[in-house]
Write a protein that holds these residues in place. Structure first.
Motif, PDB file in Angstrom:
ATOM      1  N   SER A 218       0.940  -1.371  -0.138  1.00  0.00           N
ATOM      2  CA  SER A 218      -0.058  -0.088  -0.270  1.00  0.00           C
ATOM      3  C   SER A 218       0.846   1.357   0.003  1.00  0.00           C
ATOM      4  CB  SER A 218      -0.843  -0.081   1.271  1.00  0.00           C
ATOM      5  OG  SER A 218      -0.219  -0.059   2.282  1.00  0.00           O
ATOM      6  N   GLU A 219       2.054   1.235   0.610  1.00  0.00           N
ATOM      7  CA  GLU A 219       3.075   2.312   0.423  1.00  0.00           C
ATOM      8  C   GLU A 219       3.180   2.735  -1.033  1.00  0.00           C
ATOM      9  OE1 GLU A 219       6.499   3.347   2.922  1.00  0.00           O
ATOM     10  OE2 GLU A 219       6.022   1.189   3.861  1.00  0.00           O
ATOM     11  N   SER A 222       1.440   5.988  -1.270  1.00  0.00           N
ATOM     12  CA  SER A 222       1.486   6.940  -0.556  1.00  0.00           C
ATOM     13  C   SER A 222       2.414   8.407  -1.139  1.00  0.00           C
ATOM     14  CB  SER A 222       2.532   6.456   0.624  1.00  0.00           C
ATOM     15  OG  SER A 222       2.965   7.658   1.419  1.00  0.00           O
ATOM     16  N   GLU A 224       3.291  10.714   1.085  1.00  0.00           N
ATOM     17  CA  GLU A 224       4.103  11.180   2.141  1.00  0.00           C
ATOM     18  C   GLU A 224       5.402  11.780   1.773  1.00  0.00           C
ATOM     19  OE1 GLU A 224       3.459  10.253   6.117  1.00  0.00           O
ATOM     20  OE2 GLU A 224       1.515  10.852   5.241  1.00  0.00           O
ATOM     21  N   GLU A 225       6.266  10.949   1.033  1.00  0.00           N
ATOM     22  CA  GLU A 225       7.476  11.596   0.725  1.00  0.00           C
ATOM     23  C   GLU A 225       7.737  10.970  -0.869  1.00  0.00           C
ATOM     24  OE1 GLU A 225      10.568   7.930   1.826  1.00  0.00           O
ATOM     25  OE2 GLU A 225      10.082   9.272   3.519  1.00  0.00           O
ATOM     26  N   TYR A 249      12.359   3.380   1.635  1.00  0.00           N
ATOM     27  CA  TYR A 249      11.147   2.832   0.923  1.00  0.00           C
ATOM     28  C   TYR A 249      11.837   2.154  -0.591  1.00  0.00           C
ATOM     29  CZ  TYR A 249       7.439   2.678  -2.391  1.00  0.00           C
ATOM     30  OH  TYR A 249       6.492   2.463  -3.611  1.00  0.00           O
TER      31      TYR A 249
END
Ligand SMILES: Cc1cc2nc3c(=O)[nH]c(=O)nc-3n(C[C@H](O)[C@H](O)[C@H](O)COP(=O)(O)O)c2cc1C
Length: 269
Positions: A218-219, A222, A224-225, A249
Motif C-alpha cells: 500500500s505504500e 503514498s 508522504e515522501e 522505501y
C-alpha cells in the motif's frame, strides 16, 4: 409329465425338466463372473486413474528443492544502481532457491568523459564479457539495472542489449523471465519512460517481463515522501547533483523485487 410331477425339476434326475433350470444357473453364474470381472476391471482402472492423477499432481506442483540461476546485470556511473543491485540480490538470496551472479556491463564512455562527469571508480563486480554471454542462455532469469539517460535506458545498457544479437538469432533467451530496476536524477526525469524503453529490449529478445505490479504494497500509493519506483519495478532518485541516496522505501522495494522474482520463477517452472 410323470417325471415333472415326481420331481418338480429340483433333483436334477430328469433332463427334460432339469435343463432350463441348469441353464439359468449357468447363466446366473456366468453373469456373476462377468460382473466380478467388470468390477475388477473398474477397480483396476480406478487405481490406475488415481495413480495417474497423483503423478500429474506431483509433476504440476513446483519442485521446492529446485534451484534457479538468476543473473543481475547492471550499469552504474555514481553508484545508485549498484546499491539497488545489492539489495535485489539480497532479496533473491533470502528466497533460498536461487543461485545469483552479479555483473556489470562494459563501459562505453572514454575515461576523459567519465572524469568530466565526476564518476567515481567502478564497483568490484565483474564485467560480463562477450565470451560469457552463454551465462544468459543458461540462466532461468535475468534482472537488469540501469540509470536513465535523457529519459531512456543508458547507452551502456543499450550497447549491451545490442551485443546480444547472436543470442537473439538463436532464440537463446526466449521464454526466460526478466525484470529491471532503474534510477533517474529527478522526479519527472524518466522513471516511467526509461522502463518503457527497456520493455522493448526484452520483447525483442523473447524475455518474459515480470513487472512487480503493486506487489510491494500500500505504500506505493503514498504521497508522504517522494519515492522512485513504480509498477514497472523499483527505482530511485539520485537528485540533480547525484547526492541523494536511495531512501528506505526504495531500498526495501529493491529487496522486494528479488523476493518477488524468486517466487514467480518457482511458480513458473
Ligand atoms: C548524460 C546524462 C543524461 C541524464 N539524463 C537524465 C534524464 O533524462 N532524466 C533524469 O532524471 N536524470 C538524468 N540523468 C541523471 C542520471 O540518471 C543519474 O545520474 C543516475 O540515475 C544515477 O544513477 P547511478 O548513480 O547508478 O549512475 C542523466 C545523467 C547523465 C550523465
Amino acid at each position: 409329465m410323470s417325471s415333472l410331477l415326481s420331481c418338480f425339476g429340483c433333483c436334477g434326475d430328469s433332463e427334460e425338466i432339469n435343463t432350463p433350470s441348469a441353464n439359468r444357473n449357468a447363466e446366473r453364474e456366468a453373469a456373476g463372473t462377468k460382473n466380478e470381472q467388470q468390477q475388477k476391471k473398474v477397480a483396476s482402472a480406478t487405481v490406475e486413474k488415481e495413480a495417474t492423477l497423483e503423478k500429474q499432481k506431483k509433476e504440476a506442483a513446483p519442485d521446492q528443492s529446485r534451484r534457479f540461476k538468476v543473473l543481475i546485470i547492471y550499469y552504474t556511473t555514481y553508484g545508485h544502481i549498484k546499491k539497488l543491485a545489492d539489495l535485489v540480490k539480497e532479496g533473491l538470496e533470502k528466497s533460498g532457491n536461487c543461485d545469483i551472479e552479479l555483473f556489470q556491463v562494459p563501459e562505453t564512455l572514454p575515461e576523459e568523459v567519465l572524469k568530466l562527469l565526476g564518476a567515481p571508480p567502478k564497483p568490484e563486480d565483474p564485467i560480463l564479457t562477450f565470451e560469457q554471454h552463454n551465462k544468459l542462455a543458461e540462466a532461468d532469469g535475468i534482472i537488469f539495472g540501469f540509470p536513465t539517460r535523457f529519459g531512456a535506458i543508458c547507452a551502456q545498457m543499450k550497447a549491451f542489449f545490442d551485443s546480444l544479437g547472436h543470442l537473439w538469432q538463436k532464440g537463446s533467451l526466449n521464454g526466460k523471465l526478466a525484470s529491471f530496476f532503474f534510477s533517474t536524477g529527478t522526479q519527472g526525469g524518466g522513471q516511467e519512460t526509461t522502463a518503457w524503453t527497456a520493455i522493448s529490449q526484452l520483447a525483442h529478445l523473447g524475455l518474459l517481463y515480470v513487472p512487480s505490479g503493486y506487489t510491494f504494497g500500500s505504500e506505493m500509493f503514498s504521497f508522504e515522501e517522494p519515492h522512485g519506483g513504480s509498477p514497472y519495478g523499483p527505482g530511485t532518485f539520485a537528485g540533480a547533483d547525484g547526492s541523494r541516496q536511495p531512501s528506505p522505501y526504495e531500498m526495501q522495494y529493491a529487496e522486494h523485487l528479488g523476493k518477488y522474482f524468486a517466487t514467480v520463477i518457482r511458480r513458473f517452472h
